[in-house]
Design a protein around this motif. Structure first.
Motif, PDB file in Angstrom:
ATOM      1  N   ILE A  23       0.863  -1.181   0.000  1.00  0.00           N
ATOM      2  CA  ILE A  23       0.000   0.000   0.000  1.00  0.00           C
ATOM      3  C   ILE A  23       0.897   1.229   0.000  1.00  0.00           C
ATOM      4  CG2 ILE A  23      -0.238  -0.144   2.538  1.00  0.00           C
ATOM      5  CD1 ILE A  23      -3.021   1.078   2.226  1.00  0.00           C
ATOM      6  N   TRP A  24       0.552   2.208  -0.823  1.00  0.00           N
ATOM      7  CA  TRP A  24       1.372   3.421  -0.866  1.00  0.00           C
ATOM      8  C   TRP A  24       0.526   4.585  -1.387  1.00  0.00           C
ATOM      9  CZ3 TRP A  24       1.167  -0.029  -4.794  1.00  0.00           C
ATOM     10  CH2 TRP A  24       1.171   0.447  -6.102  1.00  0.00           C
ATOM     11  N   VAL A  25       1.124   5.773  -1.315  1.00  0.00           N
ATOM     12  CA  VAL A  25       0.377   6.949  -1.770  1.00  0.00           C
ATOM     13  C   VAL A  25       1.242   7.769  -2.712  1.00  0.00           C
ATOM     14  CG1 VAL A  25       1.088   8.371   0.214  1.00  0.00           C
ATOM     15  CG2 VAL A  25      -1.012   8.933  -0.986  1.00  0.00           C
ATOM     16  N   GLU A  26       0.595   8.367  -3.709  1.00  0.00           N
ATOM     17  CA  GLU A  26       1.262   9.349  -4.561  1.00  0.00           C
ATOM     18  C   GLU A  26       0.435  10.619  -4.437  1.00  0.00           C
ATOM     19  OE1 GLU A  26       1.624   7.583  -8.446  1.00  0.00           O
ATOM     20  OE2 GLU A  26       2.846   5.953  -7.639  1.00  0.00           O
ATOM     21  N   SER A  27       1.110  11.742  -4.278  1.00  0.00           N
ATOM     22  CA  SER A  27       0.346  12.944  -3.987  1.00  0.00           C
ATOM     23  C   SER A  27       1.055  14.188  -4.499  1.00  0.00           C
ATOM     24  CB  SER A  27       0.152  13.039  -2.469  1.00  0.00           C
ATOM     25  OG  SER A  27      -0.629  14.154  -2.150  1.00  0.00           O
ATOM     26  N   VAL A  28       0.258  15.150  -4.932  1.00  0.00           N
ATOM     27  CA  VAL A  28       0.806  16.460  -5.311  1.00  0.00           C
ATOM     28  C   VAL A  28       0.081  17.485  -4.451  1.00  0.00           C
ATOM     29  CG1 VAL A  28       1.096  18.149  -7.177  1.00  0.00           C
ATOM     30  CG2 VAL A  28       1.180  15.688  -7.683  1.00  0.00           C
ATOM     31  N   GLU A  29       0.852  18.256  -3.702  1.00  0.00           N
ATOM     32  CA  GLU A  29       0.229  19.238  -2.813  1.00  0.00           C
ATOM     33  C   GLU A  29      -0.625  20.214  -3.610  1.00  0.00           C
ATOM     34  OE1 GLU A  29       1.967  20.938   1.003  1.00  0.00           O
ATOM     35  OE2 GLU A  29       3.722  20.186  -0.089  1.00  0.00           O
ATOM     36  N   GLY A  30      -1.808  20.450  -3.112  1.00  0.00           N
ATOM     37  CA  GLY A  30      -2.722  21.382  -3.779  1.00  0.00           C
ATOM     38  C   GLY A  30      -3.545  20.716  -4.872  1.00  0.00           C
ATOM     39  N   GLU A  31      -3.182  19.483  -5.259  1.00  0.00           N
ATOM     40  CA  GLU A  31      -3.931  18.814  -6.344  1.00  0.00           C
ATOM     41  C   GLU A  31      -4.698  17.582  -5.872  1.00  0.00           C
ATOM     42  OE1 GLU A  31      -1.642  18.140  -9.854  1.00  0.00           O
ATOM     43  OE2 GLU A  31      -0.855  20.182  -9.837  1.00  0.00           O
ATOM     44  N   GLY A  32      -4.120  16.856  -4.929  1.00  0.00           N
ATOM     45  CA  GLY A  32      -4.818  15.667  -4.448  1.00  0.00           C
ATOM     46  C   GLY A  32      -3.883  14.501  -4.165  1.00  0.00           C
ATOM     47  N   SER A  33      -4.477  13.416  -3.716  1.00  0.00           N
ATOM     48  CA  SER A  33      -3.692  12.232  -3.352  1.00  0.00           C
ATOM     49  C   SER A  33      -4.329  11.003  -3.979  1.00  0.00           C
ATOM     50  CB  SER A  33      -3.697  12.023  -1.838  1.00  0.00           C
ATOM     51  OG  SER A  33      -3.448  13.226  -1.169  1.00  0.00           O
ATOM     52  N   THR A  34      -3.503  10.027  -4.332  1.00  0.00           N
ATOM     53  CA  THR A  34      -4.025   8.735  -4.761  1.00  0.00           C
ATOM     54  C   THR A  34      -3.377   7.650  -3.913  1.00  0.00           C
ATOM     55  OG1 THR A  34      -4.236   9.557  -7.001  1.00  0.00           O
ATOM     56  CG2 THR A  34      -4.374   7.172  -6.715  1.00  0.00           C
ATOM     57  N   PHE A  35      -4.218   6.881  -3.229  1.00  0.00           N
ATOM     58  CA  PHE A  35      -3.727   5.733  -2.461  1.00  0.00           C
ATOM     59  C   PHE A  35      -3.876   4.495  -3.332  1.00  0.00           C
ATOM     60  CE2 PHE A  35      -2.860   7.217   1.820  1.00  0.00           C
ATOM     61  CZ  PHE A  35      -3.388   8.497   1.773  1.00  0.00           C
ATOM     62  N   TYR A  36      -2.830   3.660  -3.342  1.00  0.00           N
ATOM     63  CA  TYR A  36      -2.845   2.430  -4.136  1.00  0.00           C
ATOM     64  C   TYR A  36      -2.718   1.213  -3.222  1.00  0.00           C
ATOM     65  CZ  TYR A  36      -1.868   5.355  -8.217  1.00  0.00           C
ATOM     66  OH  TYR A  36      -1.941   6.289  -9.208  1.00  0.00           O
ATOM     67  N   ILE A  37      -3.461   0.178  -3.574  1.00  0.00           N
ATOM     68  CA  ILE A  37      -3.315  -1.111  -2.879  1.00  0.00           C
ATOM     69  C   ILE A  37      -3.050  -2.163  -3.950  1.00  0.00           C
ATOM     70  CG2 ILE A  37      -4.494  -2.876  -1.516  1.00  0.00           C
ATOM     71  CD1 ILE A  37      -6.384  -0.582  -0.576  1.00  0.00           C
ATOM     72  N   ASN A  38      -1.934  -2.846  -3.831  1.00  0.00           N
ATOM     73  CA  ASN A  38      -1.649  -3.960  -4.737  1.00  0.00           C
ATOM     74  C   ASN A  38      -1.775  -5.271  -3.970  1.00  0.00           C
ATOM     75  OD1 ASN A  38      -1.078  -2.339  -6.878  1.00  0.00           O
ATOM     76  ND2 ASN A  38       1.036  -3.033  -7.154  1.00  0.00           N
ATOM     77  N   LEU A  39      -2.508  -6.217  -4.560  1.00  0.00           N
ATOM     78  CA  LEU A  39      -2.631  -7.538  -3.929  1.00  0.00           C
ATOM     79  C   LEU A  39      -2.266  -8.604  -4.957  1.00  0.00           C
ATOM     80  CD1 LEU A  39      -6.043  -6.877  -2.187  1.00  0.00           C
ATOM     81  CD2 LEU A  39      -3.917  -7.428  -0.987  1.00  0.00           C
ATOM     82  N   PRO A  40      -1.638  -9.700  -4.504  1.00  0.00           N
ATOM     83  CA  PRO A  40      -1.318 -10.758  -5.465  1.00  0.00           C
ATOM     84  C   PRO A  40      -2.604 -11.283  -6.109  1.00  0.00           C
ATOM     85  CG  PRO A  40      -0.259 -11.173  -3.339  1.00  0.00           C
ATOM     86  CD  PRO A  40      -1.190 -10.016  -3.146  1.00  0.00           C
ATOM     87  N   ARG A  41      -2.596 -11.379  -7.435  1.00  0.00           N
ATOM     88  CA  ARG A  41      -3.803 -11.834  -8.135  1.00  0.00           C
ATOM     89  C   ARG A  41      -3.883 -13.364  -8.130  1.00  0.00           C
ATOM     90  NH1 ARG A  41      -5.716 -10.193 -14.267  1.00  0.00           N
ATOM     91  NH2 ARG A  41      -7.527 -11.560 -14.324  1.00  0.00           N
ATOM     92  N   VAL A  42      -5.080 -13.872  -7.911  1.00  0.00           N
ATOM     93  CA  VAL A  42      -5.290 -15.323  -8.004  1.00  0.00           C
ATOM     94  C   VAL A  42      -5.949 -15.585  -9.351  1.00  0.00           C
ATOM     95  CG1 VAL A  42      -6.368 -17.343  -6.947  1.00  0.00           C
ATOM     96  CG2 VAL A  42      -5.636 -15.445  -5.502  1.00  0.00           C
TER      97      VAL A  42
END
Ligand code: ADP
Length: 417
Positions: A365-384
């Protein structure tokens, strides 16, 4: 093993050989003086340096360990005391990943089979051709610190568990007092009771978060993973969450299968092996944060995947997160210090709990963000693989106790607590 304690060769300082010897002696003095265990191995997995700290920690002497395959000497166990497989050994990983390996959750198995909690850092030695020609490990004894952490976590979990009960009772009575059908109160009393009710709710949530984080820390989080199809799961969950976003005037969009519109293509089946209640907790938490910290604009939820990974993303058009805060965001009690967090309530435990849950399923789980624009949180899970899911479902359908072809596959039916 080394030159420490041996006499200098006695050559003149201008002599190159003696200068090299001097340098080597200096290096030996430093390595031997370090309290932590320092172990150097070569590309053939053979131990070449084993300082006194390593002997103290492992119970193997320098003479015994030197020139021996590390697998006979440096054995690690997990938090349940089971020896970790070779493919997870930091020495193995440093060669396969060619990068620094850090692990703060292992124990070293000593020569007498007792175990000691250690923090491990293994650094690759990369030669001119870019190959890993060896590795240096530094192991620090953190057994006492871990015991203290465990005691603290035990205290927190017992205290928060005990305090939840009276808080739930107060909350219940306040709800009764606010219920028109049960009691009659004037407007002033109502406004006081509403505030008391909101604060009690908050307190209850805080105790719940404390309890969950204490459990997450010592590996006691309950989890019953099954194969969950995430597109449908997230879509249904988003419907449950929609109200809170729309109440704040925020738009909500769901993107599926990475197609960009979510309508034109048939979305692939994206299965992951997770506990649906735990995953619901994670997504709800991140979604609630997006609503909480975003003043206007939109929240976009995406589910996509490739052959190996299913990815859920939650993007907002909120204030964003400063770069310097991002590395700490998933730590316990961490809150960004700004006017928003000072006025908006929170515990700083939500994202810590999210990370612990996602790690249970070998996800990220991690986040990418630009101040003043917004944030995107990502969750990666192993695919079955969906064929595997069907196979498992068919197998369980063939057992005498179950007859549904969908056994072991779930999509959500209600919002989690
Ligand atoms: P909290 O209870 O404070 O919300 P979390 O662990 O959920 O605790 O989040 C930690 C911190 O991360 C928050 O205090 C906030 O500063 C920041 N944060 C989390 N989500 C967002 C978001 N969507 N936008 C901006 N900041 C966020």
């Amino acid at each position: 093993m080394g030159l420490f304690g041996k006499k200098k060769s006695g050559g003149s300082a201008s002599n190159i050989a003696s200068a090299i010897q001097n340098e080597k002696q200096k290096a030996d003095i430093i390595v031997n003086a370090i309290d932590d265990a320092v172990i150097l191995i070569d590309a053939k997995n053979v131990i070449k340096t084993f300082n006194p700290g390593a002997s103290q920690l492992t119970g193997w002497s320098d003479e015994e360990a030197h020139d021996i395959d590390y697998r006979s000497v440096v054995k690690f166990t997990d938090n349940k005391g089971a020896e970790i497989p070779e493919a997870q050994h930091p020495f193995y990983l440093v060669f396969s990943q060619k990068s620094v390996i850090k692990n703060n959750e292992l124990n070293i198995m000593r020569r007498d089979n007792s175990q000691i909690g250690v923090d491990v850092i293994v650094t690759p030695i990369i030669d001119d051709g870019g190959k890993v020609s060896g590795a240096v490990a530094v192991l620090r004894d953190v057994d006492d610190r871990r015991k203290q952490d465990r005691q603290r976590a035990d205290f927190i979990s017992t205290a928060s568990h005990e305090m939840r009960t009276p808080v739930a009772a107060i909350e219940g009575y306040l709800a009764l007092a606010l219920n028109d059908k049960v009691t009659q109160i004037d407007e002033k009393a109502r406004s006081y009771l509403e505030k008391a009710h909101a604060s009690t709710n908050h307190l209850g949530q805080l105790f719940q978060d404390l309890l969950t984080s204490a459990k997450a820390e010592d590996g006691r989080l309950t989890s019953h993973p099954i194969n969950v199809e995430l597109s449908e799961f997230v879509e249904k969950l988003v419907e449950d969450l929609r109200f809170s976003a729309e109440k704040k005037g925020l738009a909500l969009e769901m993107l599926k299968g990475g197609s960009g519109s979510g309508t034109a293509t048939i979305a692939p089946l994206l299965y992951a092996n997770v506990d649906p209640d735990r995953l619901r907790e994670v997504i709800t938490n991140i979604f609630d944060n997006a609503v909480k910290y975003t003043e206007s604009g939109k929240i976009t939820i995406g589910v996509t995947g490739d052959k190996n990974v299913v990815q859920v993303s939650i993007a907002d058009t909120g204030p964003g997160i400063p770069k310097t805060d991002i590395p700490h965001l998933f730590q316990k009690f961490y809150r960004v210090d700004n006017s928003a967090t000072r006025t908006i309530g929170g515990t700083g435990l939500g994202l810590f709990i999210c990370r612990k849950i996602i790690e249970l399923y070998n996800g990220k789980i991690w986040v990418e963000s630009v101040e003043g624009e917004g944030s995107t949180f990502y969750i990666n899970l192993p695919r079955v693989d969906s064929n595997q899911v069907q196979l498992q479902a068919a197998q369980s359908a063939n057992t005498p106790t179950t007859s549904t072809p969908q056994a072991g596959v779930i999509t959500p039916t209600k919002q989690g607590a």
